[in-house]
Design an enzyme around this catalytic site. Structure first.
Site, PDB file in Angstrom:
ATOM      1  N   THR A  99      66.880  88.754  21.685  1.00 13.31           N
ATOM      2  CA  THR A  99      66.610  88.544  20.253  1.00 13.31           C
ATOM      3  C   THR A  99      66.626  87.035  19.935  1.00 13.31           C
ATOM      4  O   THR A  99      67.486  86.559  19.190  1.00 13.31           O
ATOM      5  CB  THR A  99      67.671  89.269  19.389  1.00 13.31           C
ATOM      6  OG1 THR A  99      68.978  88.918  19.883  1.00 13.31           O
ATOM      7  CG2 THR A  99      67.515  90.771  19.448  1.00 13.31           C
ATOM      8  N   ARG A 168      80.127  92.000  23.608  1.00 12.72           N
ATOM      9  CA  ARG A 168      80.927  90.775  23.675  1.00 12.72           C
ATOM     10  C   ARG A 168      81.036  90.290  25.123  1.00 12.72           C
ATOM     11  O   ARG A 168      82.010  89.644  25.482  1.00 12.72           O
ATOM     12  CB  ARG A 168      82.313  91.016  23.103  1.00 12.72           C
ATOM     13  CG  ARG A 168      82.288  91.085  21.581  1.00 12.72           C
ATOM     14  CD  ARG A 168      83.612  91.475  20.989  1.00 12.72           C
ATOM     15  NE  ARG A 168      83.601  91.231  19.550  1.00 12.72           N
ATOM     16  CZ  ARG A 168      84.338  91.916  18.690  1.00 12.72           C
ATOM     17  NH1 ARG A 168      85.130  92.890  19.098  1.00 12.72           N
ATOM     18  NH2 ARG A 168      84.291  91.633  17.398  1.00 12.72           N
ATOM     19  N   LYS A 220      79.367  90.426  14.520  1.00 15.93           N
ATOM     20  CA  LYS A 220      78.891  89.779  15.750  1.00 15.93           C
ATOM     21  C   LYS A 220      78.342  88.368  15.468  1.00 15.93           C
ATOM     22  O   LYS A 220      78.687  87.406  16.158  1.00 15.93           O
ATOM     23  CB  LYS A 220      77.809  90.630  16.410  1.00 15.93           C
ATOM     24  CG  LYS A 220      77.185  89.992  17.637  1.00 15.93           C
ATOM     25  CD  LYS A 220      78.189  89.816  18.758  1.00 15.93           C
ATOM     26  CE  LYS A 220      77.685  88.864  19.816  1.00 15.93           C
ATOM     27  NZ  LYS A 220      78.617  88.695  20.925  1.00 15.93           N
ATOM     28  N   ARG A 227      82.569  80.267  16.197  1.00 17.43           N
ATOM     29  CA  ARG A 227      82.767  79.490  17.437  1.00 17.43           C
ATOM     30  C   ARG A 227      81.958  78.186  17.364  1.00 17.43           C
ATOM     31  O   ARG A 227      82.447  77.114  17.684  1.00 17.43           O
ATOM     32  CB  ARG A 227      82.301  80.357  18.610  1.00 17.43           C
ATOM     33  CG  ARG A 227      82.456  79.721  19.959  1.00 17.43           C
ATOM     34  CD  ARG A 227      83.785  80.087  20.555  1.00 17.43           C
ATOM     35  NE  ARG A 227      83.978  79.466  21.834  1.00 17.43           N
ATOM     36  CZ  ARG A 227      85.153  79.073  22.300  1.00 17.43           C
ATOM     37  NH1 ARG A 227      86.239  79.237  21.589  1.00 17.43           N
ATOM     38  NH2 ARG A 227      85.260  78.532  23.471  1.00 17.43           N
ATOM     39  N   CYS A 274      73.441  83.009  23.404  1.00 18.91           N
ATOM     40  CA  CYS A 274      74.008  83.518  22.145  1.00 18.91           C
ATOM     41  C   CYS A 274      74.400  82.449  21.127  1.00 18.91           C
ATOM     42  O   CYS A 274      73.901  82.460  20.002  1.00 18.91           O
ATOM     43  CB  CYS A 274      75.217  84.393  22.467  1.00 18.91           C
ATOM     44  SG  CYS A 274      74.767  85.843  23.424  1.00 18.91           S
TER      45      CYS A 274
END
Ligand SMILES: NC(=O)c1ccc[n+]([C@@H]2O[C@H](COP(=O)([O-])OP(=O)(O)OC[C@H]3O[C@@H](n4cnc5c(N)ncnc54)[C@H](O)[C@@H]3O)[C@@H](O)[C@H]2O)c1
Length: 443
Positions: A99, A168, A220, A227, A274
């Site tokens: 994605t 995760r 998510k 982070r 990610c």
């Protein structure tokens, strides 16, 4: 849906997985190992052929995954195919396609849309579809459900069921994270949540929380945006420390003695599939007609994306002190994967550094013990270089022998973007040294 829970408990439910990359292959193997019949579909015929032959395409990221894959393909608990028709018998289908965001920082969900349309045409009545891919909040309701409904001709919560259970996993810890970490089971109905909890409890002991789809989507994307923002703060503080001649590590250590403070470690860039994109997915959730882009997320992305450019600046500055112009200089870059001791090179900050250095006229060579095309002797590789740059904290680089390095280099210039070398040791070995997060006279 009521029959799903006993079928899952008895392992008689057939599971389909769409997308056999890092995430999809890991969950497919874990579910096959838990006793299910699993059918994996991927458009990449080469990848499917390797998996069907029991060969793990991401072997170096997780040796246990490779072993289990060989076992579950040999026993035919996991079969891989390029044909969506093989999903017709599945009771549950997990979607694990990529994605990415485009150049304008927005995701178009090309793979996800294609997967939903193709799945809807073949799935049987009552199928539970679980999106595991990371998506912008609202995507299950606005994109996935309508596409599945249109291509299947069925209605959500009657003819098919929908949930979102984001992954995760991390390269190097794929199976361990799958088994141990808590997960959110976002369902479009309470019954769907129950079935998802039943399914995921078969592969591990991690806590499973029930919620709705949009909450799971927010969780998510927010955890990765969180982070990213925290890394950006560490990186900014690191550059402030450089500017005032302090050592970031000491400042961080002392700040973190204050209750509730947890400054992360500054570094040469943020990569992987990610973290560089999930904050944009979270930001994308705000409808454009509001005319507002979350400023903190945007700023953090800007700071982190600019770190390789900052490292290039350190290289130029150190070369300048050594009296060597960057234009025409050979620069040896240590590390290409985005993460230490991993072969995952997606969105490599080192590539961003290479691009910047090449733009400035340097000749760049790259070394990485984990990436086949860049592996080799880590000392000899810097032969004739005027600068060496440490970009990834691979354990192997802790054995770098500064004396040997200096002997092969044309000029002794060293830049450390990962706190691998002490400035004092480098200077004593005769290097011109720059360290990210370290003022010139600090260690
Ligand atoms: N890599 C990670 O560590 C990680 C961790 C958590 C979440 N995620 C998320 O999980 C999702 C998948 O990530 P990944 O790292 O496994 O990606 P990946 O690129 O490794 O794998 C995606 C796979 O999907 C296949 N694919 C694409 N379109 C398809 C289609 N229409 N039909 C069938 N197969 C198709 C591709 O060929 C590829 O093999 C992403 O949304 C990612 O953000 C990844």
């Amino acid at each position: 849906m009521q029959q799903m829970i006993p079928r899952v408990a008895e392992r008689t439910a057939v599971i389909g997985v769409i997308g056999l990359g890092y995430v999809g292959l890991s969950i497919a193997v874990a579910l096959a190992d838990a006793g299910f019949e699993v059918v994996g579909v991927d458009l990449d015929a080469g990848r499917v052929a390797r998996i069907a032959a029991g060969e793990c395409p991401i072997q170096r990221s997780d040796p246990e995954l490779a072993e289990l894959l060989a076992r579950v393909t040999a026993s035919k608990s996991l079969v891989a195919s390029t044909d969506y028709a093989s999903l017709a018998a599945a009771d549950v289908v997990l979607i694990d396609v990529d994605t990415p965001v485009s150049g304008d920082r927005r995701a178009r969900f090309v793979s996800l849309r294609a997967a939903c349309t193709a799945l809807g045409r073949v799935m049987k009545p009552g199928t539970l579809v679980v999106v595991e891919s990371t998506v912008a909040p609202g995507t299950c309701t606005r994109v996935v459900a309508p596409l599945l409904a249109a291509s299947s001709g069925r209605t959500l919560n009657e003819g098919f069921f929908l949930g979102h259970c984001p992954e995760r996993v991390m390269p190097g810890r794929l199976l361990r994270n799958l088994r141990e970490l808590p997960r959110v089971c976002g369902g479009a109905s309470p019954e769907t949540c129950e079935a998802m909890v039943a399914l995921y409890s078969t592969i591990g002991s991690g806590r499973l929380e029930k919620c709705d789809c949009v909450t799971a989507e927010l969780v998510k994307t927010a955890e990765n945006a969180h982070r990213d923002v925290n890394i950006a703060f560490a990186n900014e503080l690191g550059m402030i420390c450089e500017a005032v001649g302090a050592d970031f590590r000491r400042v961080r250590e002392l700040v973190n003695q204050s209750p509730g403070r947890d400054v992360l470690v500054a570094g040469a860039g943020v990569g992987g599939h990610c973290i560089p994109k999930d904050p944009w997915l979270l930001a994308q959730a705000v409808p454009s007609e509001r005319g507002w882009t979350p400023p903190l997320i945007r700023a953090a992305r800007g700071v982190n994306d600019a770190m390789p450019v900052h490292v290039a600046h350190l290289v130029e500055d150190a070369l300048d002190e050594a009296g060597v112009p960057l234009h025409g200089a050979k620069v040896a870059v240590y590390g290409y994967s985005y993460l230490e001791n991993s072969d995952d090179t997606r969105n490599s900050p080192s590539q961003a550094l290479v691009d910047r250095l090449v733009d400035l006229g340097a000749k760049v060579v790259v070394h990485d013990p984990w990436v086949r095309e860049y592996a080799g002797d880590m000392h000899a590789f810097a032969d004739g270089a005027s600068a060496a740059v440490l970009m990834v904290a691979h354990t192997a680089y802790r054995d770098l022998d500064l004396g040997r390095l200096k002997r092969v280099m044309a000029r002794p210039v060293l830049v450390d973007g990962r706190f691998l070398v002490e400035g004092r040791a480098a200077r004593e070995a005769g290097f011109v040294f720059r360290g990210l997060g370290r003022g010139e006279r600090t260690s």
